[in-house]
Design a protein around this motif. Structure first.
Motif: not given
Lengths: 229, 229
Positions: A92-121
């Motif tokens: 199990d692996i977690a990425f942390i981001t300041l503030g919220d995950t949906s507001i100007y976060s680099t998190y979305s660029y990781i999600v966009d590049n992940l294979s769709r069979d990986i479970e994300i929360e």
């Protein structure tokens, strides 16, 4: 099956972590830490470190603080490869981001590049603008008002058009744009406050925006404003 | 000295309470509970009840769910009188609000009506739009985009003008405005999702906005949308 978590850790104060964030942080195998300046320092890590599984592996990621989509997307691609590697190992692996995950976060660029069979929360976090408004006990929007979040990197006319139709707004990245911000507040007669380092050491509030912006160009500065009464 | 707390309790899931909210809830003497429908039911109370000081006095407040400023301000005035009474008795008192304290919350009407010598601390909460975006692992804004929160009670042209200049938006109070919302999504080619009851029992996600809005007019519905790629 192993899972990938994106966790919004709030603006700076560990007590603004959610119960869910704390629960997940205490059990994960690997923590991905964004390191914008590539200097091994991370405010996001400082926020979570007391709640982290002490056996978790720490992986520092260099995420360049630029607007160039190609550069950021490449960083997201590289980060996604690291995530996939650990997921394949059943970790199990977690990425942390300041503030919220949906507001100007680099998190979305990781999600966009992940294979769709990986479970994300994704675990949402407290945004800097909500924390800033709370610090001065003020609303951002009421009734049927429009609320807008605007990077001060935008051109003046666009900013003015949007703020003019909004009841309240949060201006981000103001530290290098004092001329535009001050002009906007004067022309639209906004009731404004500038909050620096909200939730962090050295947190400050001022209502003299021009003086404060010119005195100290602090990256973690946010202006919240409402239409004059 | 006794203190008045405003606490954002997030959209519905107790695990989205912050550590700070939980700490304060466990020690307060009085809890003020908003009761919009005057029926003794409160989602905000359901979220906090397991974390509350078991000896806390519960005070239900009828806060009418209307846009009439005079009516809401009168409710804020009455609530402030209750707060003042308990503060005078040396009791710590907290008002709880769904989502965040600064985003469309009646909390600001209580603060506006409180004597300035009463100490206030506001604890921000997770907003419904951040929780909605997290649920579908999507960003609300990236890079230097503008992000807007728009009540669908606004007229169509105002909504269109603001959404057109935004990278991402959250449309609130959509349940009675399906015509405007559907037209907006089509005309501006938005990539949209509708999330109902985020964080609550019966939470749902759909990408067929028209069907979902017409099938079930659910108060806790939110549309999040981004410009098409």
């Amino acid at each position: 099956m192993a899972k990938f978590y994106g966790i919004g850790v709030g603006p700076g104060d560990s007590s603004l972590l959610t119960l869910k964030a704390v629960e997940i942080l205490s059990t994960i195998d690997v923590l991905l830490i964004p390191d914008g300046k590539n200097d091994g320092k991370s405010l996001a890590f400082d926020i979570v470190k007391d709640y982290l599984n002490p056996n978790a592996v720490l992986e520092y990621l260099h995420f360049p603080m630029v607007l160039d989509k190609e550069v950021i997307n490449k960083a997201g691609y590289d980060a996604a490869a690291i995530v996939s590697k650990y997921i394949d190992e059943g970790k199990d692996i977690a990425f942390i981001t300041l503030g919220d995950t949906s507001i100007y976060s680099t998190y979305s660029y990781i999600v966009d590049n992940l294979s769709r069979d990986i479970e994300i929360e994704t675990i949402p976090g407290i945004t800097s603008f909500c924390a800033a408004a709370a610090l001065i006990n003020r609303p951002l929007c009421q009734g049927d008002e429009i609320f807008t979040v605007i990077p001060a990197t935008k051109d003046y006319e666009s900013m003015k058009e949007v703020v003019d139709i909004s009841g309240g707004c949060a201006l981000m990245k103001v530290y290098n744009h004092s001329d535009k911000v001050v002009r906007l507040i004067e022309e639209l007669k906004l009731d404004a406050a500038i909050i620096k380092r909200v939730g962090q050491a050295g947190e400050s509030v001022s209502y003299d925006i021009e003086d404060e912006l010119n005195r100290d160009k602090q990256y973690f500065s946010i202006v919240i404003a409402r239409k004059g009464k």
